[in-house]
Design an enzyme around this catalytic site. Structure first.
Site, PDB file in Angstrom:
ATOM      1  N   TYR A  32       2.759  -0.742   2.412  1.00 33.36           N
ATOM      2  CA  TYR A  32       2.746   0.118   3.590  1.00 33.36           C
ATOM      3  C   TYR A  32       1.852   1.331   3.364  1.00 33.36           C
ATOM      4  O   TYR A  32       1.428   1.598   2.230  1.00 33.36           O
ATOM      5  CB  TYR A  32       4.172   0.568   3.949  1.00 33.36           C
ATOM      6  CG  TYR A  32       4.732   1.641   3.045  1.00 33.36           C
ATOM      7  CD1 TYR A  32       5.136   1.347   1.750  1.00 33.36           C
ATOM      8  CD2 TYR A  32       4.849   2.962   3.477  1.00 33.36           C
ATOM      9  CE1 TYR A  32       5.628   2.334   0.910  1.00 33.36           C
ATOM     10  CE2 TYR A  32       5.347   3.951   2.654  1.00 33.36           C
ATOM     11  CZ  TYR A  32       5.736   3.636   1.366  1.00 33.36           C
ATOM     12  OH  TYR A  32       6.214   4.620   0.542  1.00 33.36           O
ATOM     13  N   LYS A 146       1.700   0.664  -3.400  1.00 34.04           N
ATOM     14  CA  LYS A 146       2.559   1.290  -2.377  1.00 34.04           C
ATOM     15  C   LYS A 146       3.370   0.175  -1.729  1.00 34.04           C
ATOM     16  O   LYS A 146       3.083  -0.296  -0.622  1.00 34.04           O
ATOM     17  CB  LYS A 146       1.706   2.076  -1.361  1.00 34.04           C
ATOM     18  CG  LYS A 146       2.511   3.112  -0.583  1.00 34.04           C
ATOM     19  CD  LYS A 146       1.611   4.153   0.033  1.00 34.04           C
ATOM     20  CE  LYS A 146       2.326   5.033   1.048  1.00 34.04           C
ATOM     21  NZ  LYS A 146       3.318   5.947   0.499  1.00 34.04           N
ATOM     22  N   LEU A 202       1.880   6.596  -8.028  1.00 34.39           N
ATOM     23  CA  LEU A 202       1.020   6.262  -6.891  1.00 34.39           C
ATOM     24  C   LEU A 202      -0.067   7.332  -6.843  1.00 34.39           C
ATOM     25  O   LEU A 202       0.249   8.533  -6.858  1.00 34.39           O
ATOM     26  CB  LEU A 202       1.826   6.279  -5.585  1.00 34.39           C
ATOM     27  CG  LEU A 202       0.984   5.869  -4.377  1.00 34.39           C
ATOM     28  CD1 LEU A 202       0.785   4.357  -4.363  1.00 34.39           C
ATOM     29  CD2 LEU A 202       1.649   6.310  -3.079  1.00 34.39           C
TER      30      LEU A 202
END
Ligand SMILES: Cc1ncc(COP(=O)(O)O)c(C=O)c1O
Length: 285
Positions: A32, A146, A202
């Protein structure tokens, strides 16, 4: 009336149906992105969509649209939902198939869903700063993806929330990694420290913008891991994310960071960030 994008069609939220067999639902098997909207315009959409495609490739999934088509879908959602300041959420799941762990043969068609929502900038927090709580990082070892698998992040955020904190400061043993939905930065003797962009974090789009802003403003950066103990000793601390921008951190585990107020380098970077966003008047409009 809120318009969503679901599997090729724009529709009212109430009309949306998703298969019970969607692998996103069974396994969190998908990826996402969250893109900010300022004054009705997407911010850093190229970077977000390129990361979406990278995340999909890392889980061996092919997105059935081009980056340009996804930008057009996001822009349409912003327009039809009259979003001024907010964000667009896009997710892609591997699609629907009877529950079994391995991928289906022939491959299922990935399902793209998206929405746009009004969401004001957190202005008072950006001015005053927030408190964070240290939480052991028990997530898997591919945090660079992600992925929709967010249980480790969810439990960490919940622990922070239950303790009256804005965010969790994740650490693997002694090493600080990132936040549950943000990247973490310390400032010591004028240098900004951030965990390197490896598989344990991330690589936030806001993080990358801020590292560029450090360069532009002559602020030295070291992308090296630091310990929790060192975090407590930082002169300044801040976190970054799409929705939190450059957020000063004033306490860690209820202990004040530095003087306990947002520090000068944090505020310089915050201002530099704000000057990059196409925002004629600060705040929700
Ligand atoms: C685990 C994690 N780290 C960092 C970030 C910040 O990334 P970005 O700046 O791209 O929003 C996020 C955002 O959701 C996140 O979930």
């Amino acid at each position: 009336m809120t318009i969503y994008f679901v599997d090729g069609l724009f529709m009212e939220k109430e009309e949306v149906t998703i298969s019970i067999d969607d692998r996103g639902y069974y396994f969190g098997d998908g990826v996402y992105e969250v893109m900010k909207v300022y004054d009705g315009e997407l911010f850093t959409s190229v970077e977000h969509l390129s990361r979406l495609f990278q995340s999909a490739a890392k889980i061996k999934m092919t997105i059935p649209y081009t980056e340009t088509q996804l930008v057009d879908i996001a822009k349409e959602l912003v327009k039809v939902n009259s979003i001024k300041t907010g964000h667009v959420y896009i997710q892609v799941t591997r699609g629907a198939a009877p529950r079994q762990h391995h991928f289906c043969e022939p491959a299922t068609t990935p399902i793209v869903t998206a929405y746009a929502i009004q969401n004001p900038r957190p202005e008072s927090k950006l001015q005053q700063g927030v408190g964070i709580k240290s939480v052991e990082d028990v997530r898997w070892l591919r945090c660079d993806i992600k992925s929709l698998n967010l249980l480790g992040n969810v439990l960490a955020k919940e622990e922070a929330h239950e303790n009256g904190c804005f965010e969790a400061l994740l650490h693997r043993g002694e090493t600080v990694t990132e936040g549950s939905s943000s990247n973490m930065f310390g400032v010591k003797d004028g240098t900004v420290y951030s965990h390197p962009a490896d598989t344990l974090i991330l690589n936030g789009i806001t993080r990358q913008v801020v590292l560029d802003l450090c360069k532009d403003n002559g602020i030295p950066v070291k992308e090296i891991a630091f310990t929790l103990e060192e975090a407590f000793e930082m002169d300044e601390f801040f976190l970054t994310s799409t929705t939190s921008e450059v957020m000063p951190v004033t306490t860690i585990d209820n202990r004040p960071v530095g003087t306990g107020v947002p520090g000068p380098i944090t505020l310089t970077l915050q201002q530099a960030f704000i000057s990059k966003i196409p925002l004629s008047v600060a705040g929700d409009k």
